[in-house]
Every structure is written in C-alpha cells, then in structure tokens.
Design an enzyme around this catalytic site. Sequence first.
Site, short mmCIF file in Angstrom:
data_model
loop_
_atom_site.label_atom_id
_atom_site.label_comp_id
_atom_site.label_asym_id
_atom_site.label_seq_id
_atom_site.Cartn_x
_atom_site.Cartn_y
_atom_site.Cartn_z
N ARG A 1 -6.49 0.46 7.33
CA ARG A 1 -5.09 0.13 7.53
C ARG A 1 -4.60 0.68 8.86
O ARG A 1 -4.94 1.81 9.23
CB ARG A 1 -4.24 0.68 6.39
CG ARG A 1 -4.60 0.09 5.03
CD ARG A 1 -3.82 0.75 3.90
NE ARG A 1 -4.30 0.27 2.60
CZ ARG A 1 -4.47 1.03 1.53
NH1 ARG A 1 -4.21 2.33 1.61
NH2 ARG A 1 -4.91 0.51 0.41
N LYS B 1 3.04 10.04 -0.66
CA LYS B 1 2.11 10.59 0.34
C LYS B 1 2.78 11.55 1.32
O LYS B 1 2.38 11.65 2.48
CB LYS B 1 1.41 9.46 1.09
CG LYS B 1 0.42 8.70 0.20
CD LYS B 1 -0.60 7.92 1.02
CE LYS B 1 -1.71 7.37 0.16
NZ LYS B 1 -2.76 6.68 0.92
N LEU B 2 3.77 12.29 0.84
CA LEU B 2 4.39 13.30 1.70
C LEU B 2 3.37 14.35 2.11
O LEU B 2 3.42 14.90 3.22
CB LEU B 2 5.56 13.95 0.96
CG LEU B 2 6.40 14.95 1.77
CD1 LEU B 2 7.08 14.27 2.95
CD2 LEU B 2 7.43 15.64 0.88
N ASP C 1 0.82 -1.22 0.00
CA ASP C 1 0.00 0.00 0.00
C ASP C 1 0.85 1.26 0.00
O ASP C 1 0.46 2.29 0.54
CB ASP C 1 -0.95 0.01 1.21
CG ASP C 1 -1.76 -1.27 1.33
OD1 ASP C 1 -2.38 -1.66 0.32
OD2 ASP C 1 -1.76 -1.88 2.41
N SER D 1 5.99 12.00 -4.30
CA SER D 1 4.58 12.21 -4.59
C SER D 1 4.01 13.17 -3.55
O SER D 1 4.10 12.93 -2.35
CB SER D 1 3.82 10.89 -4.55
OG SER D 1 2.44 11.12 -4.71
N ARG E 1 -10.72 -2.81 4.16
CA ARG E 1 -10.34 -2.82 5.58
C ARG E 1 -9.50 -1.59 5.93
O ARG E 1 -8.65 -1.17 5.14
CB ARG E 1 -9.53 -4.07 5.92
CG ARG E 1 -10.31 -5.36 5.90
CD ARG E 1 -9.45 -6.54 6.32
NE ARG E 1 -8.37 -6.79 5.37
CZ ARG E 1 -7.48 -7.78 5.50
NH1 ARG E 1 -7.53 -8.57 6.57
NH2 ARG E 1 -6.54 -7.96 4.60
N GLN F 1 2.14 -5.99 -3.26
CA GLN F 1 2.41 -6.06 -1.82
C GLN F 1 3.72 -5.32 -1.47
O GLN F 1 4.11 -4.41 -2.19
CB GLN F 1 2.43 -7.52 -1.33
CG GLN F 1 1.08 -8.19 -1.29
CD GLN F 1 0.74 -8.90 -2.58
OE1 GLN F 1 1.57 -9.46 -3.25
NE2 GLN F 1 -0.52 -8.86 -2.94
N ALA G 1 -3.77 -7.97 -4.20
CA ALA G 1 -3.18 -6.64 -4.34
C ALA G 1 -4.21 -5.69 -4.94
O ALA G 1 -5.09 -6.10 -5.69
CB ALA G 1 -1.94 -6.70 -5.24
N GLY G 2 -4.08 -4.41 -4.63
CA GLY G 2 -4.94 -3.41 -5.22
C GLY G 2 -4.16 -2.15 -5.49
O GLY G 2 -3.58 -1.57 -4.58
#
Length: 429
Positions: A306, A332-333, A13, A414, A304, A225, A39-40
Amino acid sequence: MPNVVVVGTQWGDEGKGKIVDILTAQAQHIVRFQGGNNAGHTLVVGGAKHIFHLLPSGILHQDKRCYIGNGVVVDPVVLTEELDRLEGQGVKITPQQLVISERAHIIMPYHRALDLAKEEKAGQAKLGTTGRGIGPCYMDKVGRVGIRFIDLVNPLIFAAKVRANLEEKNFWLTRYYGEKPLDAQEIIDLYSPVAEWLKPFGGNVALLLAEAQARGENILFEGAQGTHLDIDHGTYPYVTSSNPVAGTVSAGAGVGPTKINAVVGLVKAYTTRVGSGPFPTELMDETGVHLQQIGSEFGSTTGRPRRCGWLDLVAVADAVRFSGITSLALTKLDVLTGVGELRICVAYELNGERIRHMPPLLEDLSRCVPVYKTLPGWKKNITQARKMADLPAQARRFVETVEEIAQCPISLISVGPDREETIALARVY
C-alpha cells in the site's frame, strides 16, 4: 435497539475488521451491505490472524447471526473456500449463523476474465483493480443480465442464463481482447456443487432484519473499502464499483434510512491507498517505507504494497459529511510511535486558494498541495494503553487534533492489532 453502520473514511484498509469485531459484542446481527471479495478484513484474536473477504467480521462470534446483503456481489467459490478454511480451524458455520441474500448477484468466471483482460489491455492506464471480477459483475447487475443467488440455486435457470450471457462475453473476450473463449458447460459443472453447498444459506435478508428490529435487537452494518473509493463520491475513475458510504445500507441490505441510529467512521492515523490514483499526502521517502513496514501495509486480498502518507483530514472531513458520521474510530495509532515529528493535512492549496474539500476533477486534485499542521511525536510504547490518560501527552494531542479538525468525536482508539489493544472513549451502542 441501536443500528450502527461502520464505514471507512479514507481509501479502505482502515482496520474495519477489528472495530467490527469489537462492536459485535453489543450486536446480535452483523451485515455486509456492499462490495465483494476485493475487500479483505483482517482480525487478530488471541494472537491468531484471520482474513475474510466475503464473510462478515462478526462470523467468529458463534452466538451472532451474520448476513451477506443484496448489495454484495458474491463469488461462490471464494465463499465456500472461506467456509471450508474456517471449518478446518474448528469453526463450522451453519445456515443459522450465516444468511446470504437471495437477491445478491453472483460473480462468474467470465467476470474475472473480462476484468483481467481489460486491465491488461489498458497497460499503463490501468485502474489497478484486484482482478476479482467485481466491476464486470456490477455492470451486469445494472445491465439487467446478472445472475443472482436465487438463480444460482435453481439449476435450469442458472444454466440458461450462463449460456445466454456467455454468447456476448465470449465475443468480447475473443474479438476485442484476444483471449480464449470460456465453455458454458465447464462453468455450469464448476458452480453446480457449490450451489448445492450454499443453497441452505439463502434467505430474505431484508425481511429477517426487519423481524430482528421488531424484536428490539441490535444490528451492525459492515462496509467494505473506503469513502474515497466510492463510485459517486470517490476519486473517479480510480474507485471501486459500489458505494461504501453509509447511505448504501438502505439499498444494499433493505433497511430504511430512518432505522440507522449511529455511523462510525474508521480513520487510520496515517493514510494509505492501493492501486492507481491521486494521493495528495503520499510519502515517497523513508518515512513512507517505515509506515508501510511497521503497519504491515500489504493488501490482505492481493498482497500488493500500500502507498503510505500522512493523515489527510480533508479526506476524512469529506467522509464525515457524506455518511453523516457520528463518531470516529482512530486505528493504528501505535504505528506512529517512534516516527518523530508528525504531520496532519488540514487543507489543500490549489491555484493559490486554500480549500478544505477534495476537488472532483482529478487533474485539480493531483495539483493540490497539502497544508500541514506539525505535531511532536512520541517514543513510548502505547500498546498497553487502555484509557486516554495512559497515552503520552503527544499522542493525546494528536487524538484531540483529529477531533478538532474533523469536527467529529472519537469513540474508539486502536493501539495494537489485537482485540484487547483498544481504548474505548464513548459507547457506540
């Protein structure tokens, strides 16, 4: 003709979908080499969100060729649903754009049934799997009773293997787990039309990739993953059933290790994990809840929530070693904006000793106390930043600290979910 591998350095993730989508611009071929639809990968392009479970993230680029390697376990029903959903959005995928390895193993209904039954029986001791049948499918692969794509598209062979396998699977389902048996003919009838639909997509992925290399074309290998879910190197047994490290490309796609030119490791600016297992830097307070909400930390496969915690560079440094990572992509900074004082785990304390690696014994890892480096936070919105100079001084210091402690340069940052919300520090290709 650089060949680049993208792997996650944490528990998955980390935002691989977006980074792969960006790097796809420099590649002609994009390959998934392990994992399954547990995985997504989420992409946001032009404000539109796309979630893929089996399709490589580069599939939205019409001029690229995507591959599902032999190391992937494929649920054909899920795959056809993804293809159908894309077609409904005006994106029709052809066999010229997508190739499925003939050697890839197929997830069957009995794999999912066994996965769910085992978790149910385990009760509080369950591993927290996605229930997608991934583990049981890999078990059949190793046990040499698996059904491969080439078997799926040959009706007589497929039917014979289903009937042979179901004799044993029904024994376990009924006698051990107390579940209802599955009907072989129902499975055959369900999968037959799917097999016909997917048959044109089958091919020799390893050979096609070798031909692409001979032409001097770029290949991007997309992992699923994260490193610490690796069956060998992760927090066993709270791991996935495959190897998300870079070396798996050789086995999972049929490409020799000497053909890999660079490995990009994805590291989220904080840490998350789904399911059970030790998590040294987990936050059980309002900061953890804040990261979860602002970062939209809910599984794209299961929904779900996290578990969230501070960035753990002990885990990242291990991942750098395991995969020979040549640069990091920090994701995701922007989620850290406004958090206040920030912490980064730089070591663990275990039995009075300071260590800088994750111990293999889970009981030891559970007793590890994080050693933190504290940094000032920032309040300025950074989603418009396109170069390092655009970031607040505190954010630049955070980035520099990650590079220093992980001993690995950062090539991409990012600063938002959209493709354009990215800072490129160095060329990967």
